[in-house]
Motif scaffolding. Structure first.
Motif, PDB file in Angstrom:
ATOM      1  N   LEU A   2      -5.057  11.166  -2.431  1.00  0.00           N
ATOM      2  CA  LEU A   2      -6.278  10.745  -1.741  1.00  0.00           C
ATOM      3  C   LEU A   2      -5.648   9.367  -1.077  1.00  0.00           C
ATOM      4  O   LEU A   2      -5.841   8.475  -1.282  1.00  0.00           O
ATOM      5  N   THR A   3      -4.978   9.769   0.077  1.00  0.00           N
ATOM      6  CA  THR A   3      -4.467   8.589   1.065  1.00  0.00           C
ATOM      7  C   THR A   3      -5.142   8.759   2.288  1.00  0.00           C
ATOM      8  O   THR A   3      -5.423   9.810   2.860  1.00  0.00           O
ATOM      9  N   PRO A   4      -4.761   7.766   3.056  1.00  0.00           N
ATOM     10  CA  PRO A   4      -5.418   7.774   4.591  1.00  0.00           C
ATOM     11  C   PRO A   4      -4.598   8.681   5.267  1.00  0.00           C
ATOM     12  O   PRO A   4      -5.224   9.554   6.359  1.00  0.00           O
ATOM     13  N   ARG A   5      -3.412   8.948   5.106  1.00  0.00           N
ATOM     14  CA  ARG A   5      -2.696  10.112   5.943  1.00  0.00           C
ATOM     15  C   ARG A   5      -3.169  11.276   5.548  1.00  0.00           C
ATOM     16  O   ARG A   5      -3.159  12.255   6.604  1.00  0.00           O
ATOM     17  N   SER A   6      -3.899  11.708   4.725  1.00  0.00           N
ATOM     18  CA  SER A   6      -4.450  12.929   4.331  1.00  0.00           C
ATOM     19  C   SER A   6      -5.874  12.947   4.744  1.00  0.00           C
ATOM     20  O   SER A   6      -6.513  13.973   4.677  1.00  0.00           O
ATOM     21  N   GLY A   7      -6.302  11.946   5.381  1.00  0.00           N
ATOM     22  CA  GLY A   7      -7.767  11.883   5.657  1.00  0.00           C
ATOM     23  C   GLY A   7      -8.856  11.236   4.858  1.00  0.00           C
ATOM     24  O   GLY A   7      -9.844  11.304   5.122  1.00  0.00           O
ATOM     25  N   TRP A   8      -8.242  10.751   3.827  1.00  0.00           N
ATOM     26  CA  TRP A   8      -9.258  10.169   2.782  1.00  0.00           C
ATOM     27  C   TRP A   8      -9.391   8.535   3.238  1.00  0.00           C
ATOM     28  O   TRP A   8      -8.202   8.033   3.227  1.00  0.00           O
ATOM     29  N   GLN A   9     -10.375   8.176   2.937  1.00  0.00           N
ATOM     30  CA  GLN A   9     -10.598   6.588   3.271  1.00  0.00           C
ATOM     31  C   GLN A   9     -10.285   5.881   1.920  1.00  0.00           C
ATOM     32  O   GLN A   9     -10.889   6.170   0.960  1.00  0.00           O
ATOM     33  N   VAL A  10      -9.185   4.782   2.127  1.00  0.00           N
ATOM     34  CA  VAL A  10      -9.115   4.101   0.856  1.00  0.00           C
ATOM     35  C   VAL A  10      -9.185   2.794   1.112  1.00  0.00           C
ATOM     36  O   VAL A  10      -8.857   2.271   2.116  1.00  0.00           O
ATOM     37  N   LEU A  11     -10.295   2.097   0.481  1.00  0.00           N
ATOM     38  CA  LEU A  11     -10.641   0.731   0.738  1.00  0.00           C
ATOM     39  C   LEU A  11      -9.803  -0.151  -0.144  1.00  0.00           C
ATOM     40  O   LEU A  11      -9.261   0.131  -1.309  1.00  0.00           O
ATOM     41  N   PRO A  12      -9.579  -1.395   0.222  1.00  0.00           N
ATOM     42  CA  PRO A  12      -9.009  -2.392  -0.473  1.00  0.00           C
ATOM     43  C   PRO A  12      -9.690  -2.701  -2.100  1.00  0.00           C
ATOM     44  O   PRO A  12     -10.665  -2.623  -2.297  1.00  0.00           O
ATOM     45  N   GLY A  13      -8.622  -3.143  -3.027  1.00  0.00           N
ATOM     46  CA  GLY A  13      -9.493  -3.621  -4.321  1.00  0.00           C
ATOM     47  C   GLY A  13      -8.641  -2.662  -5.278  1.00  0.00           C
ATOM     48  O   GLY A  13      -7.716  -1.725  -5.026  1.00  0.00           O
ATOM     49  N   THR A  14      -9.141  -2.874  -6.400  1.00  0.00           N
ATOM     50  CA  THR A  14      -8.778  -2.081  -7.753  1.00  0.00           C
ATOM     51  C   THR A  14      -9.274  -0.733  -7.862  1.00  0.00           C
ATOM     52  O   THR A  14      -8.730   0.276  -8.511  1.00  0.00           O
ATOM     53  N   ARG A  15     -10.443  -0.460  -7.260  1.00  0.00           N
ATOM     54  CA  ARG A  15     -11.096   0.735  -7.307  1.00  0.00           C
ATOM     55  C   ARG A  15     -11.120   1.418  -5.913  1.00  0.00           C
ATOM     56  O   ARG A  15     -11.201   0.589  -4.983  1.00  0.00           O
ATOM     57  N   ARG A  16     -10.901   2.696  -5.770  1.00  0.00           N
ATOM     58  CA  ARG A  16     -10.894   3.388  -4.651  1.00  0.00           C
ATOM     59  C   ARG A  16     -12.232   4.033  -4.048  1.00  0.00           C
ATOM     60  O   ARG A  16     -12.941   4.196  -4.992  1.00  0.00           O
ATOM     61  N   THR A  17     -12.432   4.258  -2.886  1.00  0.00           N
ATOM     62  CA  THR A  17     -13.624   4.843  -2.511  1.00  0.00           C
ATOM     63  C   THR A  17     -13.294   5.900  -1.367  1.00  0.00           C
ATOM     64  O   THR A  17     -12.429   5.814  -0.751  1.00  0.00           O
ATOM     65  N   VAL A  18     -13.648   6.973  -1.840  1.00  0.00           N
ATOM     66  CA  VAL A  18     -13.254   8.464  -1.000  1.00  0.00           C
ATOM     67  C   VAL A  18     -14.383   8.727  -0.022  1.00  0.00           C
ATOM     68  O   VAL A  18     -15.538   8.758  -0.359  1.00  0.00           O
ATOM     69  N   GLY A  19     -14.026   8.839   1.124  1.00  0.00           N
ATOM     70  CA  GLY A  19     -14.891   9.490   2.019  1.00  0.00           C
ATOM     71  C   GLY A  19     -15.976   8.403   2.501  1.00  0.00           C
ATOM     72  O   GLY A  19     -16.993   8.738   3.179  1.00  0.00           O
ATOM     73  N   GLY A  20     -15.678   7.081   2.189  1.00  0.00           N
ATOM     74  CA  GLY A  20     -16.666   5.920   2.725  1.00  0.00           C
ATOM     75  C   GLY A  20     -17.645   5.717   1.924  1.00  0.00           C
ATOM     76  O   GLY A  20     -18.487   4.860   2.091  1.00  0.00           O
ATOM     77  N   SER A  21     -18.090   6.191   0.563  1.00  0.00           N
ATOM     78  CA  SER A  21     -19.251   5.901  -0.517  1.00  0.00           C
ATOM     79  C   SER A  21     -18.448   4.930  -1.458  1.00  0.00           C
ATOM     80  O   SER A  21     -17.189   5.243  -1.979  1.00  0.00           O
ATOM     81  N   SER A  22     -19.101   4.260  -1.969  1.00  0.00           N
ATOM     82  CA  SER A  22     -18.594   3.186  -2.926  1.00  0.00           C
ATOM     83  C   SER A  22     -19.472   3.347  -4.225  1.00  0.00           C
ATOM     84  O   SER A  22     -20.442   3.990  -4.303  1.00  0.00           O
ATOM     85  N   ALA A  23     -18.722   2.768  -5.270  1.00  0.00           N
ATOM     86  CA  ALA A  23     -19.573   2.867  -6.731  1.00  0.00           C
ATOM     87  C   ALA A  23     -20.524   1.774  -6.744  1.00  0.00           C
ATOM     88  O   ALA A  23     -20.765   0.992  -6.040  1.00  0.00           O
TER      89      ALA A  23
END
Length: 363
Positions: free
Chosen positions: A342-363
């Motif tokens: 799940l990396t930006p190079r593979s087309g997945w959006q990764v936001l800063p911080g200790t938790r990831r957000t995939v595809g632009g949605s957040s927890a």
């Protein structure tokens, strides 16, 4: 984690077959998915479940949190966890199947396979030669029926996420996806199948019936009888049925396949080597289906057992004695695989911080 706050893209999770230990592995992998992505596994649009994966899909569709299922699976439920009436040590029966009957289960399927080899795969046709099993899935059916009834889905079909439960018509060899093909339209906003792809109706089934059908391993358990039709394990056609998502509106797919292995080891025993050959065949099929989805513009992430998982599992996936080690190992290995993919190079959006957000949605 909060639920129902996810924004587009539309997501699906695919859960493959794998017996008792495959179920344990999927729980660990789904726990890792929530930890790495910071999202809730119940916030996807569709969960495709085959065999053991159908049980997990059904529980997610009924709203059970992965954390609660994991705690119950490990025998340490929290006081406020939903009750789950199931014994993971004995629920699927013994580590080996009871002696089956002696008559072929579906001669019609065998004959159709000979007459129409392009329509019926050899594996599906040969499953017709296997006798009916004498194991019991009553506890699995009871588990899903109880959870579904408590969630208000004794007769209705869950919608968020919507389980797609894969089984096989034992007379024709046709793959059936309960939940996708069930009579009647899905509630607005939850059916990811475009209207142009309307499919012919199939037998009406409750969630418990569909899951039982998907788990009916030939020669281990008897076929499941639903509305005049016999059904067997969906893994007879495909271990994970990733391809059923082609042509839908899903944009991201997460595949958890306990009987595949992208990274495989080299066991010393003949039985172990044979098991790895089966895994390699399953893996090739899943990777081919994933490639087709990617060609359609869908982002796909796959998580499979690694050598550490394979060591924890052993060769008998119906052995519950290993389930705690399998779940805990999967939490670590699946997290590492997700982090790598799940990396930006593979087309997945990764936001800063200790938790990831995939595809632009957040927890």
């Amino acid at each position: 984690m909060s639920r129902r706050g996810a924004a587009p893209p539309r997501r699906a999770v695919v859960l493959g077959g794998g017996g008792v230990l495959g179920f344990a592995w999927m729980l660990g992998a789904l726990s890792a998915f929530e930890s790495v992505t910071g999202s809730d596994a119940r916030d996807v649009d569709v969960v495709v479940g085959t065999s053991a994966g159908s049980v997990a899909a059904g529980l997610l569709g009924c709203g059970l949190p992965i954390e609660a299922i994991c705690r119950h699976h490990q025998g340490v439920p929290a006081p406020d966890d939903p009750p789950i009436a199931y014994d993971y040590n004995t629920g699927a029966g013994g580590v080996l199947p009871p002696r089956p009957g002696w008559r072929p289960g579906s001669l019609r399927l065998v004959v159709d396979g000979v007459r129409h080899p392009r329509r019926t795969s050899p594996i599906v046709a040969l499953s017709g030669l296997l006798p009916h099993g004498r194991g019991s899935l009553d506890t699995v059916r009871g588990l899903v029926a109880t959870v579904a009834a408590d969630a208000g889905f004794a007769e209705a079909w869950p919608t968020q996420p919507r389980p797609w439960v894969v089984a096989v018509d034992y007379g024709t060899g046709r793959r059936v996806v309960f939940g996708r093909e069930s009579p009647g339209p899905a509630p607005a906003g939850h059916n990811v199948v475009p209207a142009r792809q309307a499919r012919r109706p199939v037998a009406h089934a409750t969630l418990a019936q569909a899951v039982t059908a998907s788990c009916s391993i030939p020669a281990w358990y008897p076929p499941t009888y639903i509305d005049g039709v016999l059904y067997i394990d969906g893994g007879t056609v495909s271990n994970a049925s990733v391809d059923v998502l082609r042509g839908t509106e899903v944009e991201e797919v997460f595949v958890f396949a306990p009987m595949a292995s992208v990274e495989i080891d080299r066991p010393r025993t003949a039985v172990g080597r044979m098991e790895r050959l089966v895994r390699s065949t399953i893996t090739r099929g899943i990777l081919a289906d994933m490639a087709a989805l990617r060609a359609d513009g869908v982002r796909v992430c796959v998580v499979t057992p690694e050598p550490a998982d394979l060591s924890a599992m052993g060769v008998n996936l119906m052995n519950p004695a290993r389930r705690t080690e399998v779940l805990q190992t999967a939490q670590a290995t699946a997290a590492a695989q997700l982090e790598r993919q799940l990396t930006p190079r593979s087309g997945w959006q990764v936001l800063p911080g200790t938790r990831r957000t995939v595809g632009g949605s957040s927890a």
